[in-house]
Design a protein around this motif. Structure first.
Motif: not given
Length: 344
Positions: A1-14
């Motif tokens: 999983m790319l860092i960008r995708e991790i950051l996008e997932k954090i946005e979605e969750d928080t």
């Protein structure tokens, strides 16, 4: 999983459900995704690295080409707007990166000599001139030698909808509001920033005194720079939460006091004799430069295949204060004769 995708997932969750998520960002032209940064982080970086952003450090906020080190410029204003806007966005669990990008780009199209330059270009141009429209043109067309920055549509919308002049801070017609709450935050953070730092600069310049501000305004908003900003920021946060994130708001009493404070600044600072005497001089500089380049467009190196007036507007609005002053001197003022001395 790319860092960008991790950051996008954090946005979605928080982030709050009303936040605009980076994964949903769109651009006018196709662009490859970055492996590390979200789209709004990339927009922020593109703005910061642009020539137009660097020129903000030598563009007027209120006082033209100030000699003092502590007067605000268009760049320091932009940074203060960004700080206030990011605080509000973070507290509301909205997209801080989107908010920051809009804030950093909101004044890229401002003229030299602040609103004095804007007023003259608006009068001289057949199409009129508005700095928020020019800011969008800067990022869409002018930057990168005519290629533009290809910013996301969400940042572009926020830049276009940030300005209010002396109009309603929170307009009743939602067509004048940014489509995202993040863009609406920048609109209100802009005025929170400038009414407070312009008070500070006006006191420094000796135009007003701290006790000149009506007491009822100070009692409502605060008696110090920090108190007023804190009061308004907290009011925006609580009011927006109270209206269930339908739009970025401010408590009625605080908004009325903010409007009164803006009116006070117009009457006692922006339209004061001391400031207006310099405005008239600056207006002549911009007016004469406009007329000169309309008659001599060949003196402008880059045309981008546009009509003459557009080229002239782009050229003049992009100038810094000192560039405009130096150019005016070169074109209109006589130079000392440098020939050989005459003997008697």
């Amino acid at each position: 999983m790319l860092i960008r995708e991790i950051l996008e997932k954090i946005e979605e969750d928080t982030l709050h459900r009303a936040a605009f998520l980076s994964k949903n960002a769109t651009r006018p032209k196709g662009d490859e995704k970055d492996s590390v940064r979200t789209d709004f982080m990339r927009d922020r970086d593109r703005i910061i690295h642009s020539k137009a952003f660097r020129r903000l450090k030598h563009k007027t906020q209120v006082f033209f080409s100030p000699n003092g080190d502590h007067y605000r410029t268009r760049m320091t204003h932009t940074l203060e707007v960004s700080q206030i806007a990011r605080t509000i966005a973070k507290a509301l669990l909205l997209n801080e990166s989107l908010t920051e990008a809009i804030a950093l780009g909101h004044d890229l199209g401002h003229t030299p000599f602040g609103h004095a330059g804007e007023k003259i270009l608006n009068e001289k141009s057949r199409k009129g001139f508005k700095h928020w429209i020019q800011s969008l043109r800067v990022v869409d067309v002018i930057e990168k030698d005519g290629v533009g920055l290809n910013l996301t549509n969400q940042v572009r919308d926020g830049i276009l909808k940030h300005s209010k002049g002396r109009g309603d801070i929170i307009p009743k017609d939602k067509a004048h509001l940014a489509k995202t709450l993040e863009g609406q935050i920048v609109r209100i953070a802009d005025i929170i920033a400038y009414v407070n730092h312009d008070i500070d600069d006006a006191i420094r310049a000796g135009i007003i005194k701290s006790n000149s501000i009506p007491k009822d305004i100070l009692d409502e908003l605060g008696h110090t720079h920090a108190e007023r900003i804190a009061t308004m920021v907290k009011s925006v946060i609580s009011s927006t939460q109270d209206n269930n994130y339908n739009f970025i708001a401010m408590e009625k009493e605080k908004l009325q006091a903010l409007n009164a404070l803006r009116d006070f600044l117009f009457e006692n600072v922006y339209l004061s004799q001391k400031v207006m005497s310099e405005v008239n001089k600056a207006s002549k500089i911009i007016s004469d430069l406009f007329d000169y380049f309309m008659d001599n467009p060949h003196r402008i190196k880059k045309h981008f295949s546009e009509e003459t007036e557009t080229v002239v507007i782009d050229y003049i609005s992009g100038m810094t204060d000192r560039f405009a002053l130096n150019l005016y001197q070169q074109i209109f003022l006589p130079k000392p004769w440098e020939g050989s001395s005459v003997s008697f």
